[in-house]
Structures are given as C-alpha cells and as structure tokens.
Scaffold this active site. Sequence first.
Site: not given
Ligand code: AMP
Length: 214
Positions: A13, A88, A127, A160, A171
Amino acid sequence: MNLIFFGPPGGGKGTQARLLQARRGFVQISTGDILREAIAVGTSLGREAQRYMDKGELVPDVVMIGIVEERLRRPDTAAGFVLDGFPRTLPQAAALEEMLGRLGRRLDRVVDFQVSEATLVRRLSGRRVCQAAGHIYHVEFNPPRQPGVCDIDGSPLYQREDDRPETVRRRMEVYRAQTAPVLEHYRARSVYTVLDAEGAVEEVSTRLEAALGL
Ligand code: AMP
C-alpha cells in the site's frame, strides 16, 4: 480521486501510494508514517503511539480518527487523497464515513490489495526504510543503488522495529482479527476494487492504474 488502500502489512500500500502521489498528485495519507514522524520528533503523540506500535498493536481509535480528520482538512487533499493504513477497525470506518460526509468529500474507490502470506513475510523481512522521509526499499526486490543508503535523499536506511519476526506475527493476527472485518463494510459497494498485488512494484502499479481507469 479519493481512495482507500486496504490490505495486510507488506501488501504494498505504501509503495503504491507513494508512486501514485508522484505520478498523479493524489496526496498519500499514511497513518503509520504520521506516527513514525511523531516518534522521531518526540511529541507526546509519538510517545503514546510507540507503546502500541512496538508490540504490533493498534493505536487507539480516538487518536487515529483525530489525526486523519486534521489531515483531511488540509487544502492539499482537494486534488485527491490515498488513505494508506486507515481505516483499520470498524469504528474507524464508521468515523471516516461520518467525517467525509461532514467535509463534503466522497470516496471513489476502496482498493483491496490481495497478496499471499508467503509474499508478505518475504516483503516485510527484507523491507528497509529511509530515515529522512520514509522512502521504501527491499534488500532483494527493490534494492537501493548503494546498500543501506536512500537513492533519493542519501539518508541511511533502517529496518522498522515492527518488521522483526515476532512483531510481524502479532501484526498479522491483529490484521485478521480487527482489520480484515472492515472489508465487509465495503465489499458489497460499487467502490470496492480487488487488486492482485503479487509481483514487482511496476507490475502492480500498472495493474493498479488500470483498475482505477487512469
Ligand atoms: P503501518 O505503517 O501502516 O504498517 O502502521 C504501523 C503501525 O502504526 C501499526 O502496526 C499500528 O500500531 C499503527 N497504526 C497505523 N495506522 C493505524 C490505524 N489506522 N489505527 C491504529 N493503529 C495504526
């Protein structure tokens, strides 16, 4: 166009949202990037968010809904936006609906990035992300010209914390339990669009643009 990119961690994404922003001008709104920036700067939001992110858990809905509303109110989103990583949870999806109504914006597409679990694990484990601006690489599938250095801004690449295997497992569980049900909210609607997100970055990009009629 106003889009939601929906899919599991490692689905592509962020990579595709960045490309679409560069090529078409739709603004990428990555809630993960916003939180990582807050952590890097050391704000109180960052300190709170980090407790959840390091464990692979979701940050509370009220926090996330506030962040997205504030971002959507900025005028640069008028040319179109891509929500990457939001909504989410079901309450986030309901809040988004309400918020878009209030802001007089509509959703054009919800793109469902479909990828096998084997691919996700390979993508996440390799990554690498640039420290300065979050540009995304993969040690094998999309390596930088010089190992460990961002092609675009020369900043160092890092892995990360939440891409380590134990956190990736959590996750994925969180995705299945809390995020996948959100798809049911969109699946029956005309905005819902399936994307085969297997393969190389450019292949997926070509399929995505075709699916969006671009
Ligand atoms: P991502 O970069 O989208 O993989 O997000 C990394 C982390 O940020 C996730 O595992 C959550 O801990 C937090 N996070 C990102 N977007 C959301 C969301 N919409 N709701 C809750 N937590 C989020």
